[in-house]
Motif scaffolding. Structure first.
Motif, PDB file in Angstrom:
ATOM      1  N   ASN A   1       3.221  -4.121 -18.530  1.00 38.33           N
ATOM      2  CA  ASN A   1       4.568  -3.886 -19.021  1.00 38.33           C
ATOM      3  C   ASN A   1       5.187  -5.235 -19.361  1.00 38.33           C
ATOM      4  OD1 ASN A   1       5.497  -4.987 -16.577  1.00 38.33           O
ATOM      5  ND2 ASN A   1       6.121  -3.023 -15.723  1.00 38.33           N
ATOM      6  N   GLN A   2       6.498  -5.294 -19.538  1.00 39.38           N
ATOM      7  CA  GLN A   2       7.133  -6.537 -19.965  1.00 39.38           C
ATOM      8  C   GLN A   2       7.051  -7.632 -18.905  1.00 39.38           C
ATOM      9  OE1 GLN A   2       8.696  -3.765 -19.126  1.00 39.38           O
ATOM     10  NE2 GLN A   2      10.333  -4.306 -17.686  1.00 39.38           N
ATOM     11  N   ARG A   3       6.807  -7.280 -17.641  1.00 35.65           N
ATOM     12  CA  ARG A   3       6.824  -8.258 -16.551  1.00 35.65           C
ATOM     13  C   ARG A   3       5.448  -8.669 -16.051  1.00 35.65           C
ATOM     14  NH1 ARG A   3       9.736 -10.037 -11.921  1.00 35.65           N
ATOM     15  NH2 ARG A   3       8.470 -11.809 -11.270  1.00 35.65           N
ATOM     16  N   VAL A   4       4.496  -7.740 -16.043  1.00 33.54           N
ATOM     17  CA  VAL A   4       3.222  -8.003 -15.372  1.00 33.54           C
ATOM     18  C   VAL A   4       2.051  -7.414 -16.149  1.00 33.54           C
ATOM     19  CG1 VAL A   4       3.364  -5.927 -13.925  1.00 33.54           C
ATOM     20  CG2 VAL A   4       2.073  -7.904 -13.106  1.00 33.54           C
ATOM     21  N   LYS A   5       0.916  -8.072 -16.012  1.00 32.88           N
ATOM     22  CA  LYS A   5      -0.333  -7.564 -16.586  1.00 32.88           C
ATOM     23  C   LYS A   5      -1.371  -7.511 -15.469  1.00 32.88           C
ATOM     24  CE  LYS A   5      -3.719  -8.447 -20.227  1.00 32.88           C
ATOM     25  NZ  LYS A   5      -4.063  -9.328 -21.354  1.00 32.88           N
ATOM     26  N   LEU A   6      -1.946  -6.336 -15.270  1.00 34.28           N
ATOM     27  CA  LEU A   6      -2.999  -6.129 -14.287  1.00 34.28           C
ATOM     28  C   LEU A   6      -4.303  -5.915 -15.032  1.00 34.28           C
ATOM     29  CD1 LEU A   6      -1.147  -3.574 -11.949  1.00 34.28           C
ATOM     30  CD2 LEU A   6      -1.246  -6.063 -11.726  1.00 34.28           C
TER      31      LEU A   6
ATOM     32  N   PRO B   1     -10.209  -2.987  -8.811  1.00 34.18           N
ATOM     33  CA  PRO B   1      -9.489  -4.190  -8.390  1.00 34.18           C
ATOM     34  C   PRO B   1      -8.840  -4.888  -9.584  1.00 34.18           C
ATOM     35  CG  PRO B   1     -11.820  -4.677  -8.577  1.00 34.18           C
ATOM     36  CD  PRO B   1     -11.653  -3.213  -8.932  1.00 34.18           C
ATOM     37  N   PHE B   2      -7.649  -5.425  -9.348  1.00 34.67           N
ATOM     38  CA  PHE B   2      -6.903  -6.096 -10.410  1.00 34.67           C
ATOM     39  C   PHE B   2      -6.553  -7.532 -10.040  1.00 34.67           C
ATOM     40  CE2 PHE B   2      -5.658  -1.577 -10.890  1.00 34.67           C
ATOM     41  CZ  PHE B   2      -5.983  -1.375 -12.224  1.00 34.67           C
ATOM     42  N   ILE B   3      -6.535  -8.380 -11.054  1.00 33.24           N
ATOM     43  CA  ILE B   3      -5.925  -9.694 -10.937  1.00 33.24           C
ATOM     44  C   ILE B   3      -4.539  -9.560 -11.563  1.00 33.24           C
ATOM     45  CG2 ILE B   3      -6.952 -10.543 -13.109  1.00 33.24           C
ATOM     46  CD1 ILE B   3      -7.159 -13.330 -11.741  1.00 33.24           C
ATOM     47  N   ILE B   4      -3.552 -10.155 -10.912  1.00 39.24           N
ATOM     48  CA  ILE B   4      -2.151  -9.997 -11.312  1.00 39.24           C
ATOM     49  C   ILE B   4      -1.702 -11.221 -12.101  1.00 39.24           C
ATOM     50  CG2 ILE B   4       0.208  -9.708 -10.477  1.00 39.24           C
ATOM     51  CD1 ILE B   4      -1.225  -8.725  -7.775  1.00 39.24           C
ATOM     52  N   PHE B   5      -1.177 -10.976 -13.294  1.00 47.15           N
ATOM     53  CA  PHE B   5      -0.624 -12.048 -14.123  1.00 47.15           C
ATOM     54  C   PHE B   5       0.864 -11.800 -14.302  1.00 47.15           C
ATOM     55  CE2 PHE B   5       0.430 -14.145 -18.151  1.00 47.15           C
ATOM     56  CZ  PHE B   5      -0.082 -15.417 -17.908  1.00 47.15           C
ATOM     57  N   ASP B   6       1.673 -12.747 -13.831  1.00 52.51           N
ATOM     58  CA  ASP B   6       3.132 -12.643 -13.943  1.00 52.51           C
ATOM     59  C   ASP B   6       3.540 -13.189 -15.310  1.00 52.51           C
ATOM     60  OD1 ASP B   6       5.888 -12.784 -13.767  1.00 52.51           O
ATOM     61  OD2 ASP B   6       5.904 -13.838 -11.851  1.00 52.51           O
ATOM     62  N   LYS B   7       3.988 -12.298 -16.167  1.00 54.60           N
ATOM     63  CA  LYS B   7       4.351 -12.697 -17.533  1.00 54.60           C
ATOM     64  C   LYS B   7       5.644 -13.507 -17.569  1.00 54.60           C
ATOM     65  CE  LYS B   7       3.299  -9.421 -20.669  1.00 54.60           C
ATOM     66  NZ  LYS B   7       3.251  -8.067 -21.257  1.00 54.60           N
ATOM     67  N   GLN B   8       6.488 -13.355 -16.561  1.00 53.48           N
ATOM     68  CA  GLN B   8       7.747 -14.097 -16.502  1.00 53.48           C
ATOM     69  C   GLN B   8       7.508 -15.592 -16.283  1.00 53.48           C
ATOM     70  OE1 GLN B   8      11.187 -12.239 -14.488  1.00 53.48           O
ATOM     71  NE2 GLN B   8      11.137 -14.038 -13.161  1.00 53.48           N
ATOM     72  N   THR B   9       6.522 -15.919 -15.424  1.00 55.97           N
ATOM     73  CA  THR B   9       6.208 -17.330 -15.134  1.00 55.97           C
ATOM     74  C   THR B   9       4.953 -17.804 -15.859  1.00 55.97           C
ATOM     75  OG1 THR B   9       4.927 -16.728 -13.168  1.00 55.97           O
ATOM     76  CG2 THR B   9       7.287 -17.204 -12.856  1.00 55.97           C
ATOM     77  N   ASN B  10       4.282 -16.880 -16.537  1.00 51.24           N
ATOM     78  CA  ASN B  10       3.056 -17.195 -17.277  1.00 51.24           C
ATOM     79  C   ASN B  10       1.964 -17.767 -16.364  1.00 51.24           C
ATOM     80  OD1 ASN B  10       1.816 -16.952 -19.813  1.00 51.24           O
ATOM     81  ND2 ASN B  10       2.018 -19.150 -20.176  1.00 51.24           N
ATOM     82  N   THR B  11       1.832 -17.171 -15.165  1.00 47.07           N
ATOM     83  CA  THR B  11       0.830 -17.624 -14.204  1.00 47.07           C
ATOM     84  C   THR B  11       0.208 -16.438 -13.466  1.00 47.07           C
ATOM     85  OG1 THR B  11       2.572 -17.906 -12.548  1.00 47.07           O
ATOM     86  CG2 THR B  11       1.893 -19.887 -13.723  1.00 47.07           C
ATOM     87  N   TYR B  12      -0.992 -16.683 -12.939  1.00 52.10           N
ATOM     88  CA  TYR B  12      -1.638 -15.674 -12.090  1.00 52.10           C
ATOM     89  C   TYR B  12      -0.946 -15.663 -10.740  1.00 52.10           C
ATOM     90  CZ  TYR B  12      -5.208 -15.091 -15.596  1.00 52.10           C
ATOM     91  OH  TYR B  12      -5.859 -14.807 -16.768  1.00 52.10           O
ATOM     92  N   ALA B  13      -0.758 -14.469 -10.186  1.00 53.29           N
ATOM     93  CA  ALA B  13       0.059 -14.323  -8.984  1.00 53.29           C
ATOM     94  C   ALA B  13      -0.700 -13.821  -7.768  1.00 53.29           C
ATOM     95  CB  ALA B  13       1.220 -13.373  -9.276  1.00 53.29           C
TER      96      ALA B  13
END
Length: 190
Positions: free
Chosen positions: A8-13, A65-77
């Motif tokens: 979504n607009q905030r996170v990519k799994l 299993p997912f790796i979490i990418f925070d789109k707001q900070t442009n970093t893996y979380a």
């Protein structure tokens, strides 16, 4: 099993695997990140073993299993997953979730859980999503309760932790027929 990306607009799994887990090495070193988990992830070898186990479960169709990418900070979380997937009974667990301390309390987790619940109920057409939380982990228990999950019981001394302690596990659940109300009332702005 189809490789899935939830976004979504905030996170990519995206699927966590041996090609991307190294993005999490620095976060996994943070102290007490998985304090209430029987997993060890704080060294490169531990994180690789954790990922190998997740990948093995994925290929056996018992986990996603997912790796979490925070789109707001442009970093893996961090990481999260669907686990203990029971395709016949249409029940799965959401868990194995850990995010760096800098992402905690930012709303990232709520966005992740929305995507996962939506996928479980609306795409996979599952009947129930469960969460298992260490009885001592009050912060996670409150977070799961804020999602609308109901405490269904406590499994006493059911999980062996790394130091030899046997934890008791709180079992929470959300039923498919509860999802529309939760989607509207808990996640209305998504």
């Amino acid at each position: 099993m189809q490789i899935t990306t939830l976004e979504n607009q905030r996170v990519k799994l995206s699927i966590l695997d041996l090609s991307n887990y190294k993005h999490l090495l620095d976060i996994a070193r943070q102290p007490n990140l998985v304090q209430y988990s029987p997993s060890k992830i704080d060294t490169p070898d531990d994180l690789k073993e954790y990922t190998e186990d997740a990948v093995n479960c994925f290929y056996h169709k018992t986990a996603i299993p997912f790796i979490i990418f925070d789109k707001q900070t442009n970093t893996y979380a961090g990481s999260t997953r669907f686990g203990l997937i029971n395709w016949k009974n249409k029940v799965l667990h959401i868990g194995w979730t850990w995010i760096g301390t800098q992402f905690q309390g930012t709303g990232l987790n709520k966005h992740m859980k929305f995507l996962m619940l939506e996928y479980a109920f609306e795409t996979l057409n599952f009947d129930k999503v469960e969460f298992r939380v260490d009885e001592r982990n009050i912060i996670s228990r409150k977070a799961v309760e804020k999602l609308g999950a109901k405490l269904e019981g406590i499994l006493r001394k059911d999980t062996l932790m790394l130091g030899g302690f046997k934890r008791s596990t709180c079992c929470y659940g959300i039923l498919k027929d509860e999802w529309d109300g939760i989607k509207r009332n808990v996640f209305g702005g998504f």
